[in-house]
Write a protein that holds these residues in place. Structure first.
Motif, PDB file in Angstrom:
ATOM      1  N   ILE A 181       3.232  -5.866   1.774  1.00  0.00           N
ATOM      2  CA  ILE A 181       2.210  -6.581   2.546  1.00  0.00           C
ATOM      3  C   ILE A 181       2.165  -8.029   2.062  1.00  0.00           C
ATOM      4  N   SER A 231      -2.989 -11.005  12.920  1.00  0.00           N
ATOM      5  CA  SER A 231      -3.648  -9.771  12.530  1.00  0.00           C
ATOM      6  C   SER A 231      -2.664  -8.907  11.731  1.00  0.00           C
ATOM      7  N   TYR A 283       0.857  -1.187   0.000  1.00  0.00           N
ATOM      8  CA  TYR A 283       0.000   0.000   0.000  1.00  0.00           C
ATOM      9  C   TYR A 283       0.896   1.242   0.000  1.00  0.00           C
ATOM     10  N   ARG A 296      -9.025  -8.192  -1.399  1.00  0.00           N
ATOM     11  CA  ARG A 296      -9.107  -6.937  -2.161  1.00  0.00           C
ATOM     12  C   ARG A 296      -8.468  -7.081  -3.540  1.00  0.00           C
TER      13      ARG A 296
END
Ligand SMILES: Nc1ncnc2c1ncn2[C@@H]1O[C@H](COP(=O)(O)OP(=O)(O)OP(=O)(O)O)[C@@H](O)[C@H]1O
Length: 656
Positions: free
Chosen positions: A428, A448, A422, A457
């Motif tokens: 990521i 997490s 991002y 996404r």
């Protein structure tokens, strides 16, 4: 519109069907939008309005607006524009004639003074002239007003049609923009910008068509008449007055613009704060922070007040300056006329005509000042709105891209060496590769922030990987029609948000052509039907804004039922049962495995008990798959991360 924008702000997966986004990320996103919207930082990073704003010039806005006022496909509107312009020219021509009638009336009165009219002989020229002049004066004034009113009535439809079309286009465009934009915007500021922008359209349209052009026409007519009838000095004074009046108006208005910008910014901030604070109503209460919120709100309102005061004070200054210039010019031409009368070159009627002609200019000139001021302000307001239209979605189908050919038999998903970040240099997903075979249940687990939702996404093509490929049904999703890809995937998000409508509407949202039986069947599968039937208004129950009148578990079940109604070959569950109690969860998992039968299902789960039946489990760490297998093979390896997580969760369950 505001409600819709609010709803939109929670939309996580767009396309034809929406599944909704969590508040947590919203708040984070609001902050970044604030920076972006007000140009406080990294505006170039994404699809910031700030950078787009700079690209949209005033001429470009006016050009775009012309296409709305003169639409190719609406001949009826074009006719209205032509009729309105005709009425405008008629009104101006009549207007300019009024001082002439005045002149003749005064000259007539001057020559007839002391000669009583003989009413018993109406045929006399004097009576006919007197009556005709007075009637003509009345008729001309009334006609000018009638033409003006008719013109407004005829043009109103054109203005309203343009406003509706622009507002609809902006709204649709907002939905078409990619997730990066929606993650970065701030709802309050955006909705205010759209409100102000649409209001500005009406003003700018009417101003350009009915003020700027006619004023130029009126000034030209009046100056020519003065030149030919009274001499070049009269025309010169008038033109110098108009020149200095316009220069003064434009100069002061440009200087005042910054106050308007400050007002807009403060208004946006106030809107944002009010929305953010009201959205967080419960949080405010939990921490007794009503006074704190009110103080913050008042602080931005104060800024608005200050900017607003500066705007009013500078307006008073502008008005005074304009009046001073105009009065000097009026006194100049009157003085000149008096000299001419004394020299016997002009009549008293001429003086009245000169006064009438110059004075008549005061109205459009005064308007011109207001119009320039308001048009500038409206253009500023509209700039933000039109800049939204100029933004291009980073995610678009290639021209002529084929539709995804997917069936339950070939509905596989492959990530091939995918790298995604991002923020620059903060990977990521790090060369991630995996396959979700068609018709299988595959689970992704990991800590997490390990990138599980990011995988979804990318699959849904909300973002594009910097490297590598994502294949659905063997086709690279970059090369296929985006809508057809999203049609093939149903998503149940972690924290669903509902539309402020009935429960039935929210279920139908999955597929508006689904029958009522199908909706009830899906709601039964999601263990929701019986609960709904017990509510007084059953399926017609209003769920409240964002579904706030439902419990977290009920919302989650609506989201599950809605995804079942969508009936896609690929189902994605992102922590879909996290708000349910164990008994309901167990029942729903059974229903889901029935619903997913023969389809590809992808589950993201923290509670490993929900994925023990998965055909394949991928364990993610640092953006990579570190372990693969099914439950039994993974627990069989005691040194595996999965086995560790499994035993930890078991321990916790026992402790509870
Ligand atoms: N729009 C964004 N811009 C920048 N960073 C982001 C954005 N969205 C997510 N991230 C970051 O990417 C990382 C992965 O996020 P993701 O939501 O995929 O994690 P996750 O594994 O689903 O986490 P969880 O289990 O807590 O839901 C997180 O560190 C998150 O802060």
């Amino acid at each position: 519109m505001i409600r819709c924008l609010l709803q939109l702000s929670r939309t996580k997966f767009t396309g034809k069907h929406f599944v909704l986004h969590s508040d947590r990320s919203l708040i984070k996103n609001y902050k970044s939008f604030y920076r972006l919207f007000h140009g406080l930082g990294h505006g170039s990073e994404a699809n910031g309005l700030t950078s787009a704003n700079n690209k949209v010039g005033s001429w470009s806005i006016i050009k775009q607006m012309t296409s709305y006022v003169w639409p190719k496909d609406k001949p009826e509107l074009k006719k209205r524009v032509v009729v309105a312009l005709g009425l405008l020219v008629a009104a101006k021509a009549v207007n300019v004639s009024v001082p002439f009638i005045f002149k003749y009336l005064i000259d007539f009165l001057n020559t007839s003074q002391g000669t009583p009219l003989n009413f018993s002989d109406p045929a006399t020229t004097a009576i006919t002239s007197a009556i005709s002049l007075v009637v003509a004066y009345g008729v001309f004034r009334a006609s000018a007003s009638l033409f003006n009113e008719l013109r407004n009535a005829v043009f109103a439809k054109v203005a309203h049609d343009s406003i509706r079309t622009v507002a609809r286009n902006v709204f649709l465009h907002l939905h078409k923009l990619d997730l990066s934009f929606h993650l970065s915007r701030q709802t309050g500021a955006l909705s205010k910008a759209i409100d102000r922008g649409t209001r500005g359209i009406n003003f700018v349209l009417s101003a350009i068509v009915f003020n700027v052009a006619p004023t130029i026409l009126e000034v030209a007519l009046a100056s020519s008449i003065l030149y030919y009838k009274c001499g070049p000095q009269f025309a010169a004074i008038t033109l110098i007055c108009i020149g200095s009046y316009s220069a003064f108006t434009f100069g002061v208005t440009s200087w005042r613009t910054k106050f308007r910008l400050q007002m807009n910014k403060a208004e946006n901030d106030a809107g944002n704060h009010a929305i953010d604070s009201l959205i967080n109503y419960e949080t405010v209460k939990y921490f007794n922070n009503e006074q704190h919120e009110a103080a913050l709100y008042e602080k931005v309102l104060k800024k608005y007040e200050e900017a607003s005061l500066k705007t009013s004070t500078s307006l008073a200054m502008l008005n005074f300056g304009q009046n001073a210039i105009f009065s000097s010019a009026l006194a100049g031409v009157m003085g000149l006329a008096v000299v001419q009368i004394i020299n016997g070159n002009m009549t008293v009627g001429d003086l009245v005509m000169v006064n009438g002609l110059v004075f008549q200019l005061s109205m459009p000139l005064n308007f011109l000042g207001t119009v320039y001021r308001e048009v500038r302000q409206s253009l500023i307001d509209m700039k933000t709105m039109f800049s939204i239209l100029s933004l291009k979605s980073a995610i678009q189908s290639k021209p002529g891209a084929p539709f995804l050919k997917v069936t339950p038999e070939n509905a596989s998903v492959v990530f091939d060496n995918v790298y995604f970040e991002y923020v620059k240099n903060q990977p990521i997903l790090n060369n991630l590769s995996f396959e979700v075979p068609a018709g299988k249940k595959v689970a992704f687990i990991g800590g997490s922030g390990s990138g599980k939702t990011t995988i979804i996404r990318l699959m849904y093509r909300f973002f594009e990987p910097q490297q590598g490929k994502v294949l659905v049904a063997g086709q690279d999703i970059k090369d296929i029609d985006v809508d057809s890809l999203r049609q093939a995937i149903s998503v149940v998000p972690q924290d669903p948000v509902l539309f402020n409508n009935t429960i039935e509407y929210n279920l139908q949202y999955g597929n508006f052509s689904a029958s009522q039986e199908r909706i009830h069947e899906a709601s039964s599968m999601a263990e929701l039907h019986d609960s709904i039937q017990r509510w007084p208004k059953a399926y017609q129950t209003q769920v409240g804004e964002r579904g706030l009148k439902l419990s977290g578990g009920e919302k989650q079940r609506v989201a599950i039922a809605r995804a079942i109604v969508k009936n896609s070959p690929i189902l994605i569950f992102d922590e879909a049962t996290s708000s349910l109690d164990s008994i309901t969860e167990h029942k729903i998992l059974k229903a889901l495995s029935r619903a997913a039968h023969g389809r590809t299902s992808i589950c993201i789960a923290h509670r490993l008990s929900t994925v023990v039946d998965a055909d394949l489990i991928y364990v993610l760490q640092d953006g990579r798959v570190v372990e693969t297998g099914n439950h039994s093979s993974l627990v069989a390896n005691p040194s595996s991360l999965y086995a560790l997580l499994w035993s930890k969760q078991h321990e916790t369950n026992h402790m509870l």
